[in-house]
Design an enzyme around this catalytic site. Sequence first.
Site, PDB file in Angstrom:
ATOM      1  CG  HIS A   1      -1.930  -1.103   1.224  1.00 38.19           C
ATOM      2  ND1 HIS A   1      -2.758  -1.371   0.148  1.00 38.19           N
ATOM      3  CD2 HIS A   1      -2.229  -2.033   2.165  1.00 38.19           C
ATOM      4  CE1 HIS A   1      -3.523  -2.413   0.440  1.00 38.19           C
ATOM      5  NE2 HIS A   1      -3.218  -2.848   1.648  1.00 38.19           N
TER       6      HIS A   1
ATOM      7  CG  ASP B   1      -2.682  -8.415   0.804  1.00 41.44           C
ATOM      8  OD1 ASP B   1      -1.840  -8.655   1.684  1.00 41.44           O
ATOM      9  OD2 ASP B   1      -3.738  -7.771   1.025  1.00 41.44           O
TER      10      ASP B   1
ATOM     11  CG  HIS C   1      -6.478  -5.305   1.919  1.00 40.51           C
ATOM     12  ND1 HIS C   1      -5.883  -6.118   2.865  1.00 40.51           N
ATOM     13  CD2 HIS C   1      -7.647  -4.876   2.457  1.00 40.51           C
ATOM     14  CE1 HIS C   1      -6.656  -6.156   3.949  1.00 40.51           C
ATOM     15  NE2 HIS C   1      -7.738  -5.425   3.728  1.00 40.51           N
TER      16      HIS C   1
ATOM     17  CG  ASP D   1      -4.542  -9.943   3.794  1.00 38.88           C
ATOM     18  OD1 ASP D   1      -4.221 -10.462   2.710  1.00 38.88           O
ATOM     19  OD2 ASP D   1      -4.379  -8.727   4.038  1.00 38.88           O
TER      20      ASP D   1
HETATM   21 ZN   LIG Z   1      -3.964  -7.083   2.914  1.00 36.92          ZN
END
Ligand SMILES: [Zn+2]
Length: 339
Positions: free
Chosen positions: A154, A189, A191, A278
């Site tokens: 990120h 991931d 996200h 995750d």
């Molecule tokens: Zn994540």
Amino acid sequence: MKAFYASEQKRHDPKAFLSSGAQKPNPEKPERVERLLAGARAAGCTIERPRDHGPGPVAAEYLDFLEHIFVRWQRIEGASAEVIPNIHPIARGGSYPASAVGQAGYHMADTACPISSETWQSALWSAWSAVEAAEGVMSGAPAAYALCRPPGHHAFADVAGGFCFINNSAVAAQTLRKNAARVAILDVDLHHGNGTQGIFYARPDVLTVSLHADPVRFYPFFWGHADERGEGAGLGYNFNLPLARKSGDAAFLDALDVAFQRIRAFAPEALVVALGLDAFEGDPFGGLSVTTLGFSRIGEAIAGLGLPTVIVQEGGYLCDELGDNLTAFLTGFGGGKKR
Ligand SMILES: [Zn+2]
């Protein structure tokens, strides 16, 4: 397979996390390291300490900020224990601010990346673990694992966000580019890897592909949609595959096949896997429903690309199976055959 990790990476210990308006304990806990180390060892990895690789390709102004902001912040009367911005520029049109408060807003995208006294060293060694793994692959190892914590995907070139400070996957890709004309980054991931996308968005030499929970109602909200395809010379070299919430192994593996088609067409000479764990069904974020066996199959499938591969740890939060999921991925990858 070799795994790279330095004990400094465990020192960063963020406390606060503002999630949908509520303050919660930050889930990016140092204990993740223990679980991931155990998972890597169980997969047969030997753990090695990376060397000091210097500042590398990361923007100097931003690194200077990361290194010194905590001490500067403490000079503010009544300063909070962690650096958390209270102002963000809407866009980067204005001047670079001189104050600690202004720079925190400039370099920090959200409130999920508080900076404390240990953050800089942890982030730096995390990035060096990625460099070391990439150099191992450049020296002929078929694959290497970088236990990067804090995670990175990120983080933009000069912006922290979402538990991330330096984009380790991007650092690995840029390191591989010394030898490889084309590098692909495959982000699995939960996200979307918005920082990675942002860093390479206008470049045709690094293909960025991300599978993730649909950001329409999920972090990082503003990025990760299917119509984000790159810009300028990089148009067509970013590929997002948003998945419906709670998608399980079958949907994930189907999307992975679509990702592989794009990666094969790009014909990269090396691959970076941004390995978040995750997407697991039992992860505290609860966005997708991949199983432990699913991670094994994902690892096996990625190995089928037959590319020199740097595996970079991204997310994956405390749950009983965190280490097992890493073991499953690495074992599946090690057992995977080129197809
Ligand atoms: Zn994540």
